[in-house]
Design a protein around this motif. Structure first.
Motif, short mmCIF file in Angstrom:
data_model
loop_
_atom_site.label_atom_id
_atom_site.label_comp_id
_atom_site.label_asym_id
_atom_site.label_seq_id
_atom_site.Cartn_x
_atom_site.Cartn_y
_atom_site.Cartn_z
N TRP A 209 0.83 -1.20 0.00
CA TRP A 209 0.00 0.00 0.00
C TRP A 209 0.86 1.25 0.00
O TRP A 209 2.01 1.23 0.47
CB TRP A 209 -0.90 0.02 1.24
N ASP A 210 0.28 2.34 -0.45
CA ASP A 210 0.95 3.63 -0.30
C ASP A 210 0.75 4.20 1.10
O ASP A 210 1.49 5.09 1.53
CB ASP A 210 0.44 4.60 -1.37
N HIS A 211 -0.24 3.67 1.81
CA HIS A 211 -0.46 3.98 3.23
C HIS A 211 -1.45 2.93 3.73
O HIS A 211 -2.29 2.46 2.96
CB HIS A 211 -1.02 5.38 3.43
N LEU A 212 -1.36 2.58 5.00
CA LEU A 212 -2.27 1.60 5.58
C LEU A 212 -2.80 2.13 6.90
O LEU A 212 -2.03 2.58 7.76
CB LEU A 212 -1.55 0.27 5.81
N VAL A 213 -4.13 2.10 7.05
CA VAL A 213 -4.78 2.55 8.28
C VAL A 213 -5.35 1.33 8.99
O VAL A 213 -6.12 0.55 8.40
CB VAL A 213 -5.92 3.54 7.98
N PHE A 214 -4.99 1.16 10.25
CA PHE A 214 -5.50 0.04 11.04
C PHE A 214 -6.07 0.55 12.36
O PHE A 214 -5.43 1.35 13.05
CB PHE A 214 -4.39 -0.97 11.34
N THR A 215 -7.25 0.06 12.71
CA THR A 215 -7.83 0.33 14.03
C THR A 215 -8.09 -1.00 14.70
O THR A 215 -8.74 -1.88 14.13
CB THR A 215 -9.15 1.11 13.90
N GLY A 216 -7.57 -1.17 15.90
CA GLY A 216 -7.74 -2.44 16.61
C GLY A 216 -6.85 -2.50 17.83
O GLY A 216 -6.42 -1.48 18.38
N SER A 217 -6.54 -3.72 18.27
CA SER A 217 -5.78 -3.91 19.49
C SER A 217 -4.30 -3.65 19.28
O SER A 217 -3.78 -3.71 18.15
CB SER A 217 -5.96 -5.34 20.01
N THR A 218 -3.60 -3.37 20.36
CA THR A 218 -2.16 -3.14 20.29
C THR A 218 -1.44 -4.39 19.82
O THR A 218 -0.49 -4.32 19.02
CB THR A 218 -1.63 -2.71 21.67
N GLU A 219 -1.88 -5.55 20.29
CA GLU A 219 -1.24 -6.81 19.90
C GLU A 219 -1.32 -7.03 18.39
O GLU A 219 -0.33 -7.34 17.74
CB GLU A 219 -1.92 -7.98 20.64
#
Length: 493
Positions: A209-219
């Motif tokens: 990807w040219d950028h990746l957005v993730f929302t979720g747990s730290t693990e």
């Protein structure tokens, strides 16, 4: 099709490849096919005009408005019971307002930013231009599957990019409705949704990807970052953590408790910025408990069959929360179930809000992000002690402080680190379109929303332009002439 591409690996790979080579792309999966189509489409239109971007954002808004009832119904299906009001207040309205805000400002944000050129390099001019990155991936969690997909998407489209969204398997109904919405309103080479087994998490995060957005747990965030690193993909990670709420000794307890109770009950505590625990003046804990019971009863006199009282997302999460309560009880905690109507919640995924007193650091509720309707109440003897408690733990995504004394507020702001701070309320800072949103340390990295989102999804490219008269030639070798001596005397005095 043959184009230059960086090699990608999935989360399970221990190899890291930084090489770029010419290789043939085989569209071996829907993920590959859509990724390659979006790459090609971006190369054909790498700098959409302001008019195009505003049109794309308006299209996104139109889709949400048309599908909003289907979306709230789907959210209700996925949760087993999801308050329609909470879906409107937490997902659809903030998403629409965010789109409108970006649409209003994006033309101004796109303008090149003039910069100064040092005297040594005159005559010349310099500027920063804001260029789209390309194709941006979004990995969406289950707790707010609409807002946490459409929210970053609005910033991505405003910055002129294309995007693929990977939905959570825990919200299949919402994912299907969103997929249908995007298929109706957008071409697949512009915005597309991956659902079910399409593009597994490891395969998705391993794409270049040219950028990746993730929302979720730290693990999981660590795994995402590891997979992205094989392609040197920049990431925005919104990871949550244990958000503290601090109450000053002089603050009216009733005014603190109501927003804390709301922040904990909203979406049944399944919110990355929900109050995770409360640092309460030691001699006022009983006062807190009594006001908390009254606040909950006022908002939810009944819970079991109340459609406004949201369920836990699935049985796995429900059992995890029950184990947390059992663990705390077995280690000496006092458990206070706030159940105004005395209802029986067996064989359901609803559960009463539960206060936990006399906690210790050995309890799971003090070690893990709670992400549910459990609220430890910790005694505190001073503001200094509360701040030390926060600073001795991983930096949270949010911090709530209740006080009217500006000196104390400034002390908290300058002596703690968190993704964001809200004074005398909870949750309300997240949907503010003109504030950046993001974590720090174990609660994440990067930020988006508003102008910061536009910058996150753009390349700020420095550009310098020389005119026909190029003074730089005067300093070319051989060195030691009068121009060099004059420059050294002028700039090194």
């Amino acid at each position: 099709m043959i184009i230059p591409i960086r090699k990608a690996t999935d989360c399970s790979s221990s190899q890291i490849s930084g090489n770029t080579e010419i290789m043939e792309i085989v569209d071996s999966s829907p993920l590959d096919k859509m990724f390659n189509a979006q790459k090609a489409a971006f190369m054909a239109n790498p700098m959409p005009s302001a008019k195009e971007r505003i049109s794309h954002l308006k299209t996104l808004e139109n889709g949400l408005m048309k599908y909003r009832k289907k979306l709230t119904n789907a959210l209700d299906d996925d949760f087993g019971c999801r308050s329609e009001d909470e879906s409107l207040l937490a997902e659809i309205i903030p998403a629409v307002e965010n789109i409108r805000y970006i649409r209003k400002h994006v033309k101004k944000w796109m303008k090149p930013s003039p910069r100064k050129v040092g005297m040594l390099f005159q005559p010349a001019k310099a500027m920063v231009i804001y260029q789209p990155l390309g194709v941006v991936g979004i990995i969406t969690p289950w707790n707010y599957p609409l807002y946490l997909s459409v929210g970053p998407l609005a910033g991505i489209l405003g910055a002129g990019n294309r995007s693929m969204i990977r939905m959570s398997k825990n919200t299949p109904a919402t994912a299907d409705v969103l997929k249908n919405m995007f298929q109706e309103f957008f071409d697949e080479d512009h915005v597309t949704v991956m659902t079910g087994d399409e593009g597994s998490g490891s395969a998705f995060s391993g794409k270049p990807w040219d950028h990746l957005v993730f929302t979720g747990s730290t693990e999981v965030g660590r795994l995402i970052m590891r997979a992205a690193s094989s392609n040197l993909t920049p990431v925005t990670l919104e990871l949550g953590g244990k958000t503290p709420a601090i109450i000053n000794d002089k603050f009216p307890m009733k005014e603190a408790v109501l927003p804390i109770a709301f922040g904990k009950i909203f979406n049944m505590g399944q919110t990355c910025v929900a109050p995770d625990h409360v640092l309460c003046p030691r001699l006022r804990i009983n006062e807190f408990v009594e006001h908390f019971k009254k606040s909950v009863k006022k908002m939810f006199p009944t819970m079991l069959n109340n459609p406004q009282y949201t369920s836990i997302i699935n049985s796995q999460e429900y059992e995890r929360l029950q184990e947390m309560v059992a663990d705390a009880r077995s280690k000496g905690a006092e458990i206070i179930s706030v159940n105004p109507a005395g209802e029986n919640f067996e064989n359901t995924r609803k559960m009463p809000v539960t206060l936990i007193l006399n906690t210790t650091d050995e309890m799971k509720v003090m070690q893990e992000e709670i992400f549910g309707p459990l609220l430890p109440i910790l005694p505190c003897d001073s503001l200094h002690e509360a701040v030390n408690f926060v600073n001795n733990r991983p930096r949270p995504l949010a911090l709530y402080y209740f006080d009217y004394n500006q000196e104390n507020i400034d002390y908290v702001l300058t002596h703690t680190h968190s993704g964001g701070v809200l004074i005398n309320d909870t949750l309300a800072h997240v949907p503010q379109d003109d504030l950046p949103f993001g974590g720090i340390g174990e609660s994440g990295m990067g930020q988006y929303h508003g102008h910061e989102g536009f910058l996150a999804f753009s390349k700020a490219k420095g550009v310098m332009m020389k005119s026909r008269i190029n003074s730089g030639k005067l300093v070319y070798p051989p060195y030691g002439n009068i121009v060099h001596r004059l420059a050294y005397k002028l700039f090194l005095k």
